[in-house]
Structures are given as structure tokens and as C-alpha cells.
Enzyme design. Sequence first.
Site, PDB file in Angstrom:
ATOM      1  N   ASP A 231     -38.423 -23.293 -38.915  1.00  0.00           N
ATOM      2  CA  ASP A 231     -38.304 -24.229 -40.143  1.00  0.00           C
ATOM      3  C   ASP A 231     -39.687 -24.271 -40.709  1.00  0.00           C
ATOM      4  OD1 ASP A 231     -35.613 -23.962 -39.847  1.00  0.00           O
ATOM      5  OD2 ASP A 231     -35.523 -25.940 -38.514  1.00  0.00           O
TER       6      ASP A 231
ATOM      7  N   LYS B 280     -35.379 -17.603 -35.269  1.00  0.00           N
ATOM      8  CA  LYS B 280     -34.607 -17.805 -36.429  1.00  0.00           C
ATOM      9  C   LYS B 280     -35.261 -17.944 -37.452  1.00  0.00           C
ATOM     10  CE  LYS B 280     -32.067 -21.466 -37.657  1.00  0.00           C
ATOM     11  NZ  LYS B 280     -32.133 -21.887 -38.856  1.00  0.00           N
TER      12      LYS B 280
ATOM     13  N   LEU C 177     -29.173 -16.400 -43.391  1.00  0.00           N
ATOM     14  CA  LEU C 177     -28.935 -16.459 -44.904  1.00  0.00           C
ATOM     15  C   LEU C 177     -27.427 -17.131 -45.179  1.00  0.00           C
ATOM     16  CD1 LEU C 177     -31.119 -13.694 -46.076  1.00  0.00           C
ATOM     17  CD2 LEU C 177     -31.912 -15.920 -45.430  1.00  0.00           C
ATOM     18  N   LYS C 178     -26.576 -17.065 -44.158  1.00  0.00           N
ATOM     19  CA  LYS C 178     -25.290 -17.695 -44.490  1.00  0.00           C
ATOM     20  C   LYS C 178     -24.591 -17.109 -45.741  1.00  0.00           C
ATOM     21  CE  LYS C 178     -26.343 -22.174 -42.159  1.00  0.00           C
ATOM     22  NZ  LYS C 178     -27.929 -22.057 -42.246  1.00  0.00           N
TER      23      LYS C 178
ATOM     24  N   ASP D  45     -20.075 -14.583 -50.632  1.00  0.00           N
ATOM     25  CA  ASP D  45     -19.893 -14.305 -51.960  1.00  0.00           C
ATOM     26  C   ASP D  45     -18.780 -13.213 -52.176  1.00  0.00           C
ATOM     27  OD1 ASP D  45     -20.241 -13.200 -54.905  1.00  0.00           O
ATOM     28  OD2 ASP D  45     -22.681 -13.657 -54.532  1.00  0.00           O
ATOM     29  N   ILE D  46     -18.363 -12.500 -53.176  1.00  0.00           N
ATOM     30  CA  ILE D  46     -17.323 -11.556 -53.006  1.00  0.00           C
ATOM     31  C   ILE D  46     -17.700 -10.464 -52.104  1.00  0.00           C
ATOM     32  CG2 ILE D  46     -16.756 -12.427 -55.446  1.00  0.00           C
ATOM     33  CD1 ILE D  46     -17.943  -9.574 -56.402  1.00  0.00           C
TER      34      ILE D  46
ATOM     35  N   ASN E   9     -17.796  -7.126 -52.171  1.00  0.00           N
ATOM     36  CA  ASN E   9     -18.629  -6.041 -52.693  1.00  0.00           C
ATOM     37  C   ASN E   9     -19.943  -6.379 -52.552  1.00  0.00           C
ATOM     38  OD1 ASN E   9     -16.577  -4.161 -52.734  1.00  0.00           O
ATOM     39  ND2 ASN E   9     -16.300  -4.439 -55.031  1.00  0.00           N
TER      40      ASN E   9
ATOM     41  N   THR F  12     -23.227 -28.296 -38.725  1.00  0.00           N
ATOM     42  CA  THR F  12     -23.368 -29.395 -37.798  1.00  0.00           C
ATOM     43  C   THR F  12     -23.705 -30.607 -38.415  1.00  0.00           C
ATOM     44  OG1 THR F  12     -25.504 -28.440 -37.395  1.00  0.00           O
ATOM     45  CG2 THR F  12     -23.930 -27.960 -35.624  1.00  0.00           C
TER      46      THR F  12
ATOM     47  N   ARG G 232     -30.753 -30.743 -29.250  1.00  0.00           N
ATOM     48  CA  ARG G 232     -32.038 -31.574 -29.357  1.00  0.00           C
ATOM     49  C   ARG G 232     -32.294 -32.217 -27.834  1.00  0.00           C
ATOM     50  NH1 ARG G 232     -32.180 -30.558 -33.960  1.00  0.00           N
ATOM     51  NH2 ARG G 232     -32.228 -31.957 -35.733  1.00  0.00           N
TER      52      ARG G 232
END
EC number: 4.1.1.23
Length: 233
Positions: free
Chosen positions: A9, A31, A59-60, A63-64, A66, A120, A182
Site C-alpha cells: 500500500d 499485492k 484492481l477489482k 463493468d460490462i 465486453n 471487509t 491484523r
Amino acid sequence: MNKPIIALDFQTYEEVETFLAKFSGETLSVKVGMELFYSNGPIIVEKIKQQHHEIFLDLKLHDIPNTVKSAMIGLAKLGVDMVNVHAAGGKKMMEAAREGLEIGSSSGKRPKIIAVTQLTSTSETDMQTEQLIKTSLLESVMHYSNLSKQAGLDGVVCSALEAEDIKQQNGADFLRVTPGIRLASDAADDQIRVVTPEKARLIGSSNIVVGRSITRANDPVEAYNQVLKEWNA
């Protein structure tokens, strides 16, 4: 990716380089999330790969179908080990994402693909009032998990608190990748459904993602080794 996955991060490669240098000679699972990828572009993946670390590109996509399929063709060419989408995008979108990875993987071996169920940071009350989902949080997670399995995905991102139920429903080979991890001495920050590495192992996680407990530690190597010890006990 059997080792604890360290969430990088950071915003700059210089920060990443300084951090990874502390683990000289060690092959890590890391990650790369939105902050790092969007600040630096695909070159950040290439630089980390040159150090032979395993990469979960977080990157989660949502979208549609295609659009997600085309994006996954491109992401597959980066040679990462795992990617993800939002399960809320639906079964067709998840199937398209998997197909895109298969098309883009020239080696014939595509990256693992997993779906985010509920973040989360999301409580049951938040989910019900803001997303207008009237089931319990667990029921929502289980529904998205089952949908991901039907779409041919390799697993889901979930809280460790839901991991055992998902394992029972979808089998031990279906990945349960759990953030919100954690060490007992650390603050939960903005995440709500948080557990320790040891508890995650005991209640069914297949993989854990650990960020601030390691990256913000006074001694990141010592913190990582503590996480590793709890995870492998």
C-alpha cells in the site's frame, strides 16, 4: 501463492523498492492495488516481477462483460499470478473476465481469478441500508461465492469469518482469500471484519492478505515472520 500476501500500500516504486530491499533474498507474495498501479502504471508490475515475487493484482474490475473481457486480455499479458473482479458485476461479467484471461495468457496458463464478495469495510447494516440487500451479510457473501463458482472462477475475496462456510459450500480447492488480517497488537483501522493470522488459519482461509501490520511496523521483517509463524503453525 501459499505465503501470506503482503499488501504493498504505497504510492511510488521508490517506497516499494525500499520496503522489498528489507527482504533481500526472500521470494514474497505481494499485492499491487489501485493506489500503486494507478500511480505508476504497468511498469510497476514488471519491476516487481524482475525480483521474482508473486503478484496479486488487486484492481477489482466491475463493468460490462465486453469491457472487462478486453481489460483482462491486457492484464493477462502482464504475467501476474492472480487478479480479481467484483462479484456484484454478475455471472456473465465474471465468465467474460475468465475468458479474457485465457485469451491473453500466451503461456496457456492463466492467472488465478477471484471475486470480491463484500468488502471487509462493509458491515451488515451498511450493506442493508446502502446496497438495499435485505439478506444477512453471510447470505450475501455465500450467494456471491456460489455465483463465482458457477462462472468458473478460482475463488473469492472474503472475510475470514465467512471462509469456513464457503469452503463447505464450494470445496477446499475454491480459494478463500482473506484481507482484514491484523496481528493482535495492531489497530483495525477502517476494516470491520478483522482477525489474526492464526484465527484465519483455524477458521478456513486458504490465503491471507496483510498490509499495515507489516508495512507500517517498526521492523517489517520481524512482523512478517510473526505473521508467517502464526499462519504456518
